[in-house]
Design a protein around this motif. Structure first.
Motif, PDB file in Angstrom:
ATOM      1  N   UNK A  56      25.676  40.267  52.848  1.00  0.00           N
ATOM      2  CA  UNK A  56      26.681  41.206  52.353  1.00  0.00           C
ATOM      3  C   UNK A  56      26.613  41.289  50.833  1.00  0.00           C
ATOM      4  N   UNK A  57      27.162  42.366  50.305  1.00  0.00           N
ATOM      5  CA  UNK A  57      27.398  42.455  48.877  1.00  0.00           C
ATOM      6  C   UNK A  57      28.710  41.733  48.582  1.00  0.00           C
ATOM      7  N   UNK A  58      28.663  40.842  47.594  1.00  0.00           N
ATOM      8  CA  UNK A  58      29.821  40.012  47.279  1.00  0.00           C
ATOM      9  C   UNK A  58      30.170  40.196  45.805  1.00  0.00           C
ATOM     10  N   UNK A  59      31.296  40.864  45.540  1.00  0.00           N
ATOM     11  CA  UNK A  59      31.718  40.988  44.149  1.00  0.00           C
ATOM     12  C   UNK A  59      32.593  39.793  43.774  1.00  0.00           C
ATOM     13  N   UNK A  60      33.054  39.758  42.531  1.00  0.00           N
ATOM     14  CA  UNK A  60      33.748  38.575  42.035  1.00  0.00           C
ATOM     15  C   UNK A  60      35.044  38.300  42.796  1.00  0.00           C
ATOM     16  N   UNK A  61      35.807  39.347  43.087  1.00  0.00           N
ATOM     17  CA  UNK A  61      37.088  39.139  43.752  1.00  0.00           C
ATOM     18  C   UNK A  61      36.904  38.687  45.203  1.00  0.00           C
ATOM     19  N   UNK A  62      35.956  39.287  45.904  1.00  0.00           N
ATOM     20  CA  UNK A  62      35.717  38.871  47.286  1.00  0.00           C
ATOM     21  C   UNK A  62      35.173  37.452  47.349  1.00  0.00           C
ATOM     22  N   UNK A  63      34.363  37.087  46.363  1.00  0.00           N
ATOM     23  CA  UNK A  63      33.830  35.726  46.329  1.00  0.00           C
ATOM     24  C   UNK A  63      34.967  34.711  46.210  1.00  0.00           C
ATOM     25  N   UNK A  64      35.973  35.059  45.427  1.00  0.00           N
ATOM     26  CA  UNK A  64      37.112  34.149  45.262  1.00  0.00           C
ATOM     27  C   UNK A  64      37.988  34.140  46.511  1.00  0.00           C
ATOM     28  N   UNK A  65      38.196  35.301  47.119  1.00  0.00           N
ATOM     29  CA  UNK A  65      39.100  35.406  48.262  1.00  0.00           C
ATOM     30  C   UNK A  65      38.503  34.841  49.533  1.00  0.00           C
ATOM     31  N   UNK A  66      37.205  35.121  49.756  1.00  0.00           N
ATOM     32  CA  UNK A  66      36.606  34.757  51.038  1.00  0.00           C
ATOM     33  C   UNK A  66      35.529  33.679  50.934  1.00  0.00           C
ATOM     34  N   UNK A  67      35.186  33.306  49.722  1.00  0.00           N
ATOM     35  CA  UNK A  67      34.119  32.340  49.545  1.00  0.00           C
ATOM     36  C   UNK A  67      32.771  33.021  49.535  1.00  0.00           C
ATOM     37  N   UNK A  68      31.874  32.540  48.759  1.00  0.00           N
ATOM     38  CA  UNK A  68      30.550  33.142  48.669  1.00  0.00           C
ATOM     39  C   UNK A  68      30.073  33.189  47.234  1.00  0.00           C
ATOM     40  N   UNK A  69      28.846  33.585  47.067  1.00  0.00           N
ATOM     41  CA  UNK A  69      28.226  33.666  45.743  1.00  0.00           C
ATOM     42  C   UNK A  69      28.178  35.121  45.315  1.00  0.00           C
ATOM     43  N   UNK A  70      28.612  35.389  44.116  1.00  0.00           N
ATOM     44  CA  UNK A  70      28.627  36.755  43.613  1.00  0.00           C
ATOM     45  C   UNK A  70      27.200  37.283  43.515  1.00  0.00           C
ATOM     46  N   UNK A  71      26.947  38.455  44.119  1.00  0.00           N
ATOM     47  CA  UNK A  71      25.618  39.066  44.022  1.00  0.00           C
ATOM     48  C   UNK A  71      25.693  40.560  43.718  1.00  0.00           C
ATOM     49  N   UNK A  72      26.903  41.053  43.394  1.00  0.00           N
ATOM     50  CA  UNK A  72      27.065  42.484  43.152  1.00  0.00           C
ATOM     51  C   UNK A  72      28.251  42.723  42.228  1.00  0.00           C
ATOM     52  N   UNK A  73      28.217  43.847  41.545  1.00  0.00           N
ATOM     53  CA  UNK A  73      29.316  44.207  40.665  1.00  0.00           C
ATOM     54  C   UNK A  73      30.438  44.913  41.391  1.00  0.00           C
TER      55      UNK A  73
END
Length: 439
Positions: free
Chosen positions: A302-319
């Protein structure tokens, strides 16, 4: 404004911070030529030189954002930016804490400059007007340099500038008969432009014939890259971002669960390395050169922006939550073999007014409108009156997919509402055994 000027302005703002304040400074700008044409004659020409500064002030778990225009003069720009900073400081105490505030605390640096082999607007439009002589052509040229930069009090230093062009036009015949085309990228080649205009001339001659009315039903079809782009834009609407996946609102939910598959030849990627869009986010995170979204017909990432990375966990890979540099893998079908492989069916040049008709089944509805032709025994016979289609991408990219073209077309976004867009797509054409026309 150059890189040194931007950093000097940022440093002066950083010196005004107090306590535990953190400041991100983003620069956006462009130096562009815009030329509008009607009836293959230049009707309006303009030059834009614009820069804006975005500030994000962070204090604890609170943040406040603002934007101001820049003049290019250090004194007035610093005064304007300082007033904006003070306004944000006054505001930030009144905003609630942001539970999904997320920014990079690792100072990174980088610079990328993508040059282009392109002529001046005058030379390019001279080529166009000459090559399109006799056509009723309406369109717009947009070309020049786009700039994005980021600096932070943490130590981020990023600079991205790219030069590109985009020519978006239509050839008008009469009444509701017209054809649309585009040519954009980093390297201007007059022969490519002439080839597309010659193809448009041939297609307009066919459009002079009486339009066919075909009955609703399922028809073999070829989707040109511009039509494929409409399908990809629908997929980008909730198909690839982490938030839609975690909240189970993605139209690809059945694909993620393994209940459905696409054809193994389908591979979809986000390729920030292409050079038009920046490789860093507004929060200071670096984007990978490529993110594989679908691999061999199955969900990959998936594309993971900064807010989703914080909310759902994951590494940011998209703006952001939608692709900016989407690519669909090429196939092995030669472009010049498409008519014979299609045999009898529809050649679909563009799709219009697309929307979800049943997102749970990844089903899309829309119109064929301009640029759709009836092909019989490998020969284009006549234009087809506008038809509504209603079909699932699980079929068009799955069990009914017969081939993807070997050649791919780079399609740049023509959006200019908030400055020239850096969005692009690299797409092949699709040959399918059937598309369902509803009415």
């Amino acid at each position: 404004m150059n890189q040194e000027d931007f950093q000097a302005l940022s440093d002066r703002l950083f010196a005004r911070l107090s306590g535990g304040e953190v400041l991100f400074c983003s620069l956006g700008g462009e130096t562009s030529d815009f030329v509008r044409l009607t009836r293959n004659r230049i009707r309006q020409a303009g030059h834009l030189h614009s820069f804006s500064l975005g500030l994000t002030l962070i204090s604890g778990a609170r943040q406040a954002e603002g934007v101001c225009d820049l003049t290019g003069q250090p004194g007035p720009d610093l005064a304007r930016a300082a007033r904006l900073l003070q306004s944000l400081r006054e505001r930030i105490g009144h905003v609630p804490e942001d539970p999904y505030l997320n920014y990079s605390v690792e100072p990174t640096q980088g610079a990328r400059r993508v040059s282009a082999e392109m002529p001046s607007a005058e030379e390019a439009l001279s080529d166009l007007v000459a090559a399109a002589e006799g056509l009723d052509l309406v369109g717009i040229w947009a070309g020049g340099e786009i700039l994005e930069a980021l600096s932070s009090s943490i130590g981020h230093r990023h600079w991205h500038q790219s030069t590109s062009f985009n020519l978006d036009w239509s050839g008008y015949l009469e009444a509701d008969k017209a054809l649309k085309s585009c040519y954009g990228g980093f390297s201007w080649d007059p022969s490519v432009l002439r080839g597309r205009l010659d193809a448009m001339r041939d297609a307009l001659k066919v459009m002079e014939r009486p339009a066919m009315t075909i009955a609703p039903g399922r028809y073999r079809a070829y989707f040109a890259p511009a039509a494929v782009q409409e399908l990809m834009e629908m997929l980008a609407w909730g198909g690839f971002d982490l938030k839609s996946h975690r909240t189970q609102q993605t139209p690809l939910l059945k694909l993620v669960r393994g209940e459905r598959r696409l054809d193994p030849r389908i591979g979809i990627r986000e390729e920030s390395s292409r050079g038009l869009a920046a490789g860093f986010t507004a929060e200071g995170f670096l984007q990978p050169d490529s993110v594989t979204l679908i691999e061999k017909g199955a969900h990959a990432d998936c594309l993971v922006d900064a807010r989703s990375a914080k909310e759902y966990g994951g590494i940011v890979n998209a703006g952001g939550e939608t692709p900016e540099s989407l690519a669909l893998d090429a196939g092995d079908l030669p472009l010049d073999a498409v008519p014979s492989r299609l045999g009898t069916g529809l050649y679909i040049g563009n799709l219009w007014y697309c929307n979800w008709s049943d997102a749970n089944e990844c089903r899309i509805t829309g119109m064929t409108r301009f640029g759709t032709f009836w092909v019989e025994n490998g020969e284009i016979q006549a234009p087809v009156k506008a038809m509504r289609f209603d079909d699932s991408l699980y079929h068009l990219l799955g069990d009914r997919l017969e081939g993807l073209t070997r050649e791919r077309e780079l399609i740049l976004s023509a959006d200019t509402y908030d400055g020239r867009s850096t969005g692009s797509a690299l797409l092949p054409g699709l040959l399918v055994s059937g598309i369902d026309l509803a009415l």
